[in-house]
Design a protein around this motif. Sequence first.
Motif, PDB file in Angstrom:
ATOM      1  N   ASP A 395      44.378  33.046  42.827  1.00 16.19           N
ATOM      2  CA  ASP A 395      43.408  34.081  42.469  1.00 16.19           C
ATOM      3  C   ASP A 395      44.075  35.446  42.345  1.00 16.19           C
ATOM      4  O   ASP A 395      43.697  36.263  41.493  1.00 16.19           O
ATOM      5  CB  ASP A 395      42.280  34.136  43.501  1.00 16.19           C
ATOM      6  N   TYR A 399      43.971  37.768  39.190  1.00 17.29           N
ATOM      7  CA  TYR A 399      43.578  39.171  39.366  1.00 17.29           C
ATOM      8  C   TYR A 399      44.618  40.092  38.726  1.00 17.29           C
ATOM      9  O   TYR A 399      44.293  41.024  37.980  1.00 17.29           O
ATOM     10  CB  TYR A 399      43.460  39.440  40.866  1.00 17.29           C
ATOM     11  N   TYR A 435      40.186  30.113  31.703  1.00 18.49           N
ATOM     12  CA  TYR A 435      40.801  31.428  31.872  1.00 18.49           C
ATOM     13  C   TYR A 435      40.490  32.340  30.681  1.00 18.49           C
ATOM     14  O   TYR A 435      40.318  33.548  30.832  1.00 18.49           O
ATOM     15  CB  TYR A 435      42.316  31.285  32.066  1.00 18.49           C
ATOM     16  N   ILE A 438      37.067  33.701  31.202  1.00 18.81           N
ATOM     17  CA  ILE A 438      37.085  34.805  32.169  1.00 18.81           C
ATOM     18  C   ILE A 438      37.542  36.093  31.496  1.00 18.81           C
ATOM     19  O   ILE A 438      36.968  37.168  31.710  1.00 18.81           O
ATOM     20  CB  ILE A 438      38.009  34.456  33.353  1.00 18.81           C
ATOM     21  N   TRP A 541      35.676  31.401  39.264  1.00 15.61           N
ATOM     22  CA  TRP A 541      36.194  32.768  39.258  1.00 15.61           C
ATOM     23  C   TRP A 541      35.139  33.748  38.761  1.00 15.61           C
ATOM     24  O   TRP A 541      35.114  34.909  39.165  1.00 15.61           O
ATOM     25  CB  TRP A 541      37.446  32.853  38.393  1.00 15.61           C
ATOM     26  N   LYS A 544      33.342  34.636  41.791  1.00 15.28           N
ATOM     27  CA  LYS A 544      34.228  35.449  42.644  1.00 15.28           C
ATOM     28  C   LYS A 544      34.303  36.885  42.124  1.00 15.28           C
ATOM     29  O   LYS A 544      34.317  37.840  42.909  1.00 15.28           O
ATOM     30  CB  LYS A 544      35.625  34.829  42.690  1.00 15.28           C
TER      31      LYS A 544
END
Length: 683
Positions: A395, A399, A435, A438, A541, A544
């Motif tokens: 993560d 990030y 991904y 995201i 995610w 999150k």
Amino acid sequence: MGSFRTLEMTAIQNISKAVFVGLCRKLGTSQIVAMRRDMMDINEIVENQVTTSDECSIMVSVSYREGFRLKESDIDFMFWPNNTRVIWELSQTQYYNTHRQTLILGDCSDSPPGFTLLYLLSPTMDKDIQRACVRINNIHYISSSKYRQMICAASINQSIQHGPCASGTIGTTEFDNAPCFVSDFWPPTASSWIDRCHSWPQTHVVDDIVKNGCHFVAIGHKLGRHEDHEWRISFSLAEQKLAFSMNHCQFLTYGLLKLFITDMVNNGVSEDNKLLCSYHMKTAVFWAIQQNTIPQWCPQNLLGCFWVCFKLILKWVYEGVCPNFFIPENNMFLSKIHGDKQHQVFIRLYGLYEKGLAFLLQCPSFRTYIFNFLHNLRLSICTDEHTLISEVDFDENLYDEILRIDTIRKLDIQRCMKYLQTIEQMINLHLLTQYQAIMLQKLTADVLQQTAFILYMETYTHLNKLSYRVDKMFCYMLKLASKFGCITDMMYRAMYYYKTLRYTEALSIIEKVVKLAQPYVMYWYNEDTEMYIEAVGGQSWSTKMRQAVAWIILLNNKIHYISELLLEQQSAMENGWSFLCIPSFVLLYMLEILCYRHIDTIRAQTALDDLQALVHYDQGHFIPLLLRDISWQILGICQQVTGNLQAALYSYQQSLRQEPMQNIQTATQMRIQEIGQWNSTDI
């Protein structure tokens, strides 16, 4: 223990596994590398679809684009005009509208292998191309040296010319901007490469590479007849696709060679004397894979893979010939490694060769992993990548990647609408990796925030007030952005409420953001890992992001968010900065102070005390070291607006003493002068 030759084959294999594990932790597991590539892919696709025909497309190239994140590496950008194309034959003009696109003909007939002259076929409105033209035998060619000099002169951040690039620094990150042209066609001089690809890469990769053509960077061959005017044929996009087609052991072998060059060959060597580079290492890996010189690319044979590539490089240095992977006739050592320099490099490499693989014990990047194993030769090494990186570690890598992505190059309402349309189209394709989804989520939040503030600026300018319906639309856009983004994206709503004099509403948003102080929140890698897993472990995610992730605040310097920071934004923009980067807690306290001073002066003072304590005593936990200049500056602004001029003066002076990360010194000096004028008036 001085040599690996005394160890059994099993021990060598286990040492290879230990190095594999160490490299996965240093360079990334295959999942982390894939995530980096996916996120770069989607950002690049969105950016280039939004650009117009009279603008430039941009591509991140070389090792950063391939998935490496080495601290010592710079970031390389290639950019080219969308309305200009290079062709190799006149018959290829049929594929273009010559009234809208400038066509250039590549002419390799009088240039060394891998280089070409570029002949301007059609008139162009591009001023840089016009000024870069030279006449050779009554033909207009585009001079690489002239073009490079003009682009470098127009670059920001005190760029200097370095090879074909304009090189500079943003914060602690070095960058190379390479102006170039693009061709949709594969160069005829590299046609033999297609015939050579029997075992690697696979046919579909070869077809994809050929279909995407090549680029031309602005530098000539040092031994060419037209060095100042020639262009080097660049296969950066092809190399990127080849790197993507490697298995992870091949990728880590390439990474190990990069570390070897940095730590053991070029360490302590001046820039001018660095004769071998990571590009030579990559070329060696390409040749080794294609020629099947290594039967097994796997963790237990990693050191064997490295050794084969190392011997190939040693052979090239001895012979003075490094064949380009796509055009072997292009000897990349020809103008650089010869004579005494060639002899010196060979002696150094041969000295390492004589030591055997034991010389890797001298390499600081991974000798710890080898030493740990040598102390216990029976140690079992697990190379299952899923066990090497924890959920929190992964993560943090994700990030870090989102923080690195620079979004939205140019700013206007039409551009913002095009961003949203492009993102919607990509989501509807249902071909995204998790991904990439995201990244689109983050881009959506950014675009919505900036769109709302741009519309506010335009509407307020024309109407001098906001209607209820327009204001409601802005509020909805910012609320929607906070749902797509992370915890700190709510701060943009708070700024909007403050800007429109709704202090109570702004404070209610700030209260919601206060959970930013929870120890499980991932902010600048300072989260409590156990509490983070307890709070959001195992969740998507996307979840999150909304519940346990915070970024620094980015203010686009072309947008007026709050009047108290206009001076800093203008100063940063004049010095080449697109964004003002502010630690989240610093902005949170600033807004709290600015709002409370209108409705509760006691609580305003409490918030000011909290901000002062944070800026004075934080040790990089909530305020990254490179953002201390803006943090001291904001403390000074808050002290100044509350009437404590002496404290404000001290804070501004402290701001000037910090690393000048965002070039706000002009604003700081103006504020100091302003305080001096007030003091003299009081006297």
